[in-house]
Design a protein around this motif. Structure first.
Motif, short mmCIF file in Angstrom:
data_model
loop_
_atom_site.label_atom_id
_atom_site.label_comp_id
_atom_site.label_asym_id
_atom_site.label_seq_id
_atom_site.Cartn_x
_atom_site.Cartn_y
_atom_site.Cartn_z
N VAL A 264 0.84 -1.20 0.00
CA VAL A 264 0.00 0.00 0.00
C VAL A 264 0.88 1.25 0.00
O VAL A 264 0.58 2.23 -0.70
CB VAL A 264 -0.95 -0.01 1.23
CG1 VAL A 264 -1.67 1.34 1.35
CG2 VAL A 264 -1.96 -1.14 1.10
N CYS A 265 1.96 1.22 0.77
CA CYS A 265 2.90 2.36 0.79
C CYS A 265 3.49 2.60 -0.60
O CYS A 265 3.58 3.75 -1.05
CB CYS A 265 4.02 2.10 1.79
SG CYS A 265 3.52 2.17 3.52
N ILE A 266 3.89 1.53 -1.27
CA ILE A 266 4.46 1.66 -2.62
C ILE A 266 3.44 2.26 -3.57
O ILE A 266 3.76 3.14 -4.38
CB ILE A 266 4.95 0.29 -3.13
CG1 ILE A 266 6.15 -0.19 -2.30
CG2 ILE A 266 5.34 0.37 -4.60
CD1 ILE A 266 6.63 -1.59 -2.65
N LEU A 267 2.19 1.78 -3.47
CA LEU A 267 1.14 2.28 -4.35
C LEU A 267 0.87 3.76 -4.10
O LEU A 267 0.75 4.55 -5.05
CB LEU A 267 -0.13 1.46 -4.15
CG LEU A 267 -1.32 1.83 -5.04
CD1 LEU A 267 -0.96 1.66 -6.51
CD2 LEU A 267 -2.53 0.97 -4.69
N ILE A 268 0.79 4.16 -2.84
CA ILE A 268 0.53 5.56 -2.50
C ILE A 268 1.68 6.45 -2.96
O ILE A 268 1.48 7.50 -3.59
CB ILE A 268 0.30 5.72 -0.99
CG1 ILE A 268 -1.00 5.03 -0.58
CG2 ILE A 268 0.26 7.19 -0.60
CD1 ILE A 268 -1.23 5.00 0.93
N GLY A 269 2.90 6.01 -2.66
CA GLY A 269 4.07 6.80 -3.05
C GLY A 269 4.23 6.92 -4.55
O GLY A 269 4.76 7.92 -5.05
N GLY A 270 3.75 5.91 -5.30
CA GLY A 270 3.86 5.97 -6.75
C GLY A 270 2.71 6.71 -7.41
O GLY A 270 2.87 7.24 -8.52
N ALA A 271 1.57 6.80 -6.72
CA ALA A 271 0.38 7.42 -7.33
C ALA A 271 0.36 8.93 -7.15
O ALA A 271 -0.09 9.66 -8.05
CB ALA A 271 -0.89 6.82 -6.74
N ILE A 272 0.84 9.42 -6.03
CA ILE A 272 0.76 10.86 -5.74
C ILE A 272 1.44 11.72 -6.81
O ILE A 272 0.87 12.72 -7.25
CB ILE A 272 1.34 11.17 -4.35
CG1 ILE A 272 0.44 10.59 -3.26
CG2 ILE A 272 1.50 12.68 -4.14
CD1 ILE A 272 0.97 10.76 -1.86
N PRO A 273 2.66 11.37 -7.29
CA PRO A 273 3.31 12.23 -8.30
C PRO A 273 2.55 12.34 -9.62
O PRO A 273 2.81 13.26 -10.40
CB PRO A 273 4.68 11.55 -8.50
CG PRO A 273 4.91 10.79 -7.24
CD PRO A 273 3.56 10.30 -6.84
#
Length: 219
Positions: A81-90
């Motif tokens: 979930v952290c990877i997904l959030i960190g990749g989606a925000i930009p």
């Protein structure tokens, strides 16, 4: 564990390892990010990738404690979930290097949750020759996944560096596979104290190996 359950576990471990080094795709964007931020120094641009390592390091160290207090499957899912959030925000906010730093840190933290636990899961669920094979496959899929994702990211980057962040959505099917295929491990039990009340010390060989690993990574 029956053969069907073991097969599902093997699938989950290898698929997770495949995307376990997804933060390496940031390297293909460096030149384009530099062009998008012409007033930023070369060091500031490089930090977009380095913050992933900075985020992963403390979490990886914390796993030695967290894995003794919490179940491993939920921790791995949290990492994804952290990877997904960190990749989606930009994708939606990429006008500031600070945002890119924070997102890289979050992605790195997600990897820090996942990578150490894959080895632990292998050691706990496989024995003998199969354990040796899984350790080798875990390493192969990790490095191979990084190489594959870099190739894909290179092609995607030609359409715009922001589009590379869409690759992080590959974590979604991996999350589903992990959710369905990883067995829910038992909650770790507190380790009973020895008669003298002291905890087991880390052997000198282990300390030396850790020091050498850090030195090699610094190099």
């Amino acid at each position: 564990m029956n053969k069907k359950g073991q097969g599902r576990l093997i699938l989950a471990v290898l698929i997770i390892a495949l995307v376990g080094q997804i933060n390496t795709i940031a390297s293909v964007m460096m030149a384009d990010i530099a062009a998008a931020f012409p007033n930023a120094s070369a060091t500031a641009i490089q930090y977009v990738m380095q913050f992933g390592m900075i985020g992963g390091f403390p979490i990886s160290l914390a796993m030695t404690v967290l894995s003794q207090k919490f179940r491993k499957k939920p921790i791995i899912l949290i990492g994804m979930v952290c990877i997904l959030i960190g990749g989606a925000i930009p994708i939606f906010s990429h006008s500031s290097l600070i945002v890119l730093y924070i997102c890289a840190f979050i992605v790195g933290a997600g990897q820090g949750f996942i990578t150490p636990l894959l080895g632990t899961i292998i050691l706990l669920n496989f024995e003998g020759t199969m354990k040796d094979r899984m350790i080798g496959l875990n390493t192969t899929f990790g490095t191979g996944g990084a190489a594959l994702l870099l190739v894909v990211a290179g092609w995607v980057c030609k359409t715009g560096w922001v589009h590379v962040y869409y690759i992080y959505f590959a974590v979604i099917p991996v999350f589903i596979i992990a959710l369905l295929c990883l067995p829910m491990d038992e909650k770790p039990q507190p380790i009973a104290a020895t008669e003298t009340g002291s905890k087991a010390a880390i052997p000198a060989k282990g300390v030396i190996q850790c020091i050498l690993a850090v030195c090699m990574m610094i190099g």
